[in-house]
Design an enzyme around this catalytic site. Structure first.
Site, short mmCIF file in Angstrom:
data_model
loop_
_atom_site.label_atom_id
_atom_site.label_comp_id
_atom_site.label_asym_id
_atom_site.label_seq_id
_atom_site.Cartn_x
_atom_site.Cartn_y
_atom_site.Cartn_z
N HIS A 71 -11.12 13.76 -24.47
CA HIS A 71 -10.83 12.33 -24.66
C HIS A 71 -12.10 11.50 -24.80
O HIS A 71 -12.06 10.37 -25.28
CB HIS A 71 -9.92 11.79 -23.55
CG HIS A 71 -10.58 11.52 -22.25
ND1 HIS A 71 -10.42 12.33 -21.15
CD2 HIS A 71 -11.40 10.51 -21.84
CE1 HIS A 71 -11.10 11.82 -20.13
NE2 HIS A 71 -11.70 10.72 -20.53
N ASP A 116 -7.67 18.96 -21.98
CA ASP A 116 -8.65 17.89 -22.16
C ASP A 116 -10.07 18.42 -21.96
O ASP A 116 -10.74 18.14 -20.96
CB ASP A 116 -8.35 16.75 -21.18
CG ASP A 116 -9.22 15.53 -21.41
OD1 ASP A 116 -9.84 15.43 -22.50
OD2 ASP A 116 -9.28 14.67 -20.51
N SER A 209 -15.54 10.52 -16.68
CA SER A 209 -14.87 11.41 -17.60
C SER A 209 -15.81 12.46 -18.16
O SER A 209 -16.92 12.16 -18.55
CB SER A 209 -14.31 10.63 -18.80
OG SER A 209 -13.05 10.12 -18.52
#
Length: 255
Positions: A71, A116, A209
């Site tokens: 992402h 992911d 992230s």
């Protein structure tokens, strides 16, 4: 991690991709309940930067390959991406290198956040040192309750400014079965490509992230998504490196 509907809208627009209600990738950087540290303690940590600003974390896999979250690499070209490594600070020190190519997991789904994970190939090789080291991929998921650490850069409270210095927080692994159980709030949203980690009042959050979740000296997770930041009964959710290891090894050799 989700804070409010306004944040959901803002991040959805920034990503240029659909984000399911209540679920938000960790795009903006926060280690909740953590403390400042130095890169020599986490020499595999890198700062993935878009147009000169910290965007996501990542981990050194070898001298040319970085592991991060898929992402983090949506709707972006290599021309605006750089990696800073070997520094405790995202905005100074170490060495900055361009990104030659990247590859997202073909099964990544931004609606469910399955698979992911992504790999980045750098334009030049890293020189390993006390502040730049590769981290091995785990071959098996850690046990429920195992000690783990997550590191990254970012604000430590909602609306705060981004601290320049790397931070870390100690967590406990929450196994996939346990994370999907009635003990926590996710249920069927926890998929086979995910693993969780949790300690009351501590968490990773937006912007961490792609960063490393480490247990037993190995990379066991990649910061992915969750509800809130250190919300009670909602662990942080990570891409499960054990489940995705075969893909990473293959992609690293072909990106």
């Amino acid at each position: 991690m989700l804070k409010f509907v306004v944040l959901l809208c803002a991040i959805s627009c920034a990503l240029g991709a659909a984000v399911p209600e209540g679920m938000v990738p960790q795009l903006d950087g926060r280690i909740v309940g953590g403390v400042a540290t130095t890169i020599s303690s986490f020499p595999w940590q890198i700062s993935l930067q878009r147009s000169g600003s910290h965007s996501c974390g990542g981990s050194v896999y070898n001298s040319r390959i970085i592991v991060t979250a898929a992402h983090c690499l949506q709707s972006v070209s290599t021309s605006v991406l750089k990696v800073r490594r070997g520094s405790s600070y995202w905005n100074s020190g170490g060495v900055v290198v361009s990104v030659a190519a990247f590859k997202n997991h073909e099964g990544y789904n931004p609606k469910t956040m399955v698979n992911d994970i992504a790999v980045i190939r750098l334009s030049s090789s890293l020189t390993m040192s006390s502040t730049i080291k590769a981290i091995a991929l785990t071959t098996a998921a850690p046990a429920n309750g195992a000690a783990a650490t997550v590191s990254g850069w970012g604000t430590t409270s909602s609306g705060g400014s981004i601290p320049a210095q790397l931070r870390y927080v100690d967590l406990k692994i929450v196994g996939r079965t346990q994370c999907a159980s009635s003990t926590y709030g996710y249920g069927s949203q926890i998929k086979p490509s995910m693993i969780c980690a949790y300690t009351v009042g501590k968490d990773s959050c937006q912007g961490d992230s792609g960063g490393p979740l480490v247990s037993g000296g190995r990379l066991v997770g990649v910061v992915s998504w969750g509800y809130g930041c250190a919300f009670a009964n909602y662990p942080g959710v990570y891409a499960d490196v054990a489940a995705l290891r075969t893909w990473v090894v293959s992609a690293a050799s072909s990106v």
